[in-house]
Design an enzyme around this catalytic site. Structure first.
Site, PDB file in Angstrom:
ATOM      1  CB  SER A 100      -0.950   0.008   1.203  1.00 56.49           C
ATOM      2  OG  SER A 100      -0.240  -0.160   2.411  1.00 56.49           O
ATOM      3  CG  ASP A 118      -3.230   5.009   7.806  1.00 56.75           C
ATOM      4  OD1 ASP A 118      -2.042   4.723   8.047  1.00 56.75           O
ATOM      5  OD2 ASP A 118      -3.709   5.006   6.663  1.00 56.75           O
ATOM      6  CG  HIS A 126      -1.175   3.990   4.342  1.00 56.19           C
ATOM      7  ND1 HIS A 126      -1.865   3.179   5.217  1.00 56.19           N
ATOM      8  CD2 HIS A 126      -0.633   3.166   3.416  1.00 56.19           C
ATOM      9  CE1 HIS A 126      -1.753   1.918   4.828  1.00 56.19           C
ATOM     10  NE2 HIS A 126      -0.996   1.879   3.748  1.00 56.19           N
TER      11      HIS A 126
END
Length: 322
Positions: A38, A290, A293
């Protein structure tokens, strides 16, 4: 919103702002592919956003759960940009609710889901790391090499550092064999984006999991432990591959070393805002964060500024050699 306004000021070079028109000109009639986990997708999305200010990309293909395989076209420049989900680069079977609660990696076989298309790529940007921390069983040939965090299975615990090295070695060796040894075909450039550290402070489901609102100051945070080791392995393998490929004129390899600069930006993650309106019903004690990211726009855009400068350097070198 402070993360939007911080910019890097490198000590020993000038890092210009990203110029989408320059990028589009350099990639005219070419195919760029981001392959990996990702973080590869995150870097791809950053690039598409910056290019869209000059030319709108058209999504022409998507496949797989969560659109993990996608392709865009910039028709006026005849440019293709693709993303391939391959969190190990080598062949792997991901854990699932219906199957074993661990991944299976076949370290001597590259993942053909992306590698089968290698002959059409002009630039390949690889990004892996975080998925190697998950429980897994590792295979070489028909034999089990060992595992990582596999209680209940009668396999030897071997961790993941050596496995990351083997996976990257297999991938780069395959690129050299398939593209470097082709004498009558076009060349390929291969770039490995190095490991990007996460910034969890405490548990992932606590409100303040990544609470920083400003970058670290130089000397405040050191690159060490797992982050340093993951980067070290990736740098060493790309340097070894460069030596193996030195005999080929149509293959260039390089590391896009973002580990230290990413470490210094704890302010740039979505945190609790990984999903919209996490506090619509008030601030709860537990909320998924998160801290891996990067927000867009945000610090990850710097990766693509450096990527563009690397490509411009290659282009200048090619012109000089001619």
């Amino acid at each position: 919103m402070g993360y939007l306004y911080w910019r890097w000021k490198p000590k020993h070079c000038n890092l210009p702002r990203f110029d989408p028109n320059t990028f589009l000109q350099l990639f005219r009639n070419k195919h760029l592919a981001f392959v990996g986990d990702s973080m590869a997708r995150n870097q791809l999305e950053s690039l598409l956003c910056m290019l869209a200010s000059a030319s709108a990309p058209e999504l022409v293909y998507r496949d797989g759960k969560d659109n993990k395989f996608r392709r865009w076209r910039f028709d006026s420049q005849n440019i293709t940009i693709s993303v391939y989900w391959s969190p190990f680069l080598v062949k792997g079977v991901e854990k699932s609710n219906a199957g074993p609660n661990h991944n299976k990696l076949y370290l001597d076989h590259v993942d053909e889901r992306w590698a089968a298309d290698m002959n059409v790529f002009d630039l390949l940007v690889l990004s892996i790391g975080h998925w190697f921390l998950h429980p897994a069983v590792y295979y070489e040939g028909d034999s089990v090499l060992g595992c990582h965090y596999c209680p209940g299975l009668n396999y030897t615990e071997i961790g993941f550092y050596g496995v990351l090295r083997k996976a990257l070695k297999t991938t780069l060796k395959t690129a050299i064999e398939r593209r470097g040894r082709v004498t009558n075909g076009k060349g390929i450039d291969v770039i490995v984006t190095t490991f990007s550290p996460s910034h969890f402070e405490g548990e992932w489901d606590k409100f303040g999991a990544c609470p920083k609102t400003e970058p670290y100051q130089e000397g405040e945070k050191s690159l060490e432990g797992m982050d340093a080791e993951m980067r070290k392995i990736e740098i060493e393998e790309i340097e070894a591959a460069k030596l193996s490929a030195i005999q080929f004129d149509n293959l260039r390899l390089e590391a896009l070393d973002v580990t230290k600069l990413s470490l210094m930006r704890p302010d740039g993650h979505p945190g609790p805002y990984m999903y919209p309106f996490p506090f619509a019903n008030g601030v709860t004690e537990r909320v998924q964060n998160d801290c891996v990211h990067w927000c867009l726009p945000g610090p990850i855009d710097t990766w693509n500024e450096i990527l563009l400068e690397l490509i411009k350097g290659w282009e200048y070198q090619s012109i000089k050699e001619e």
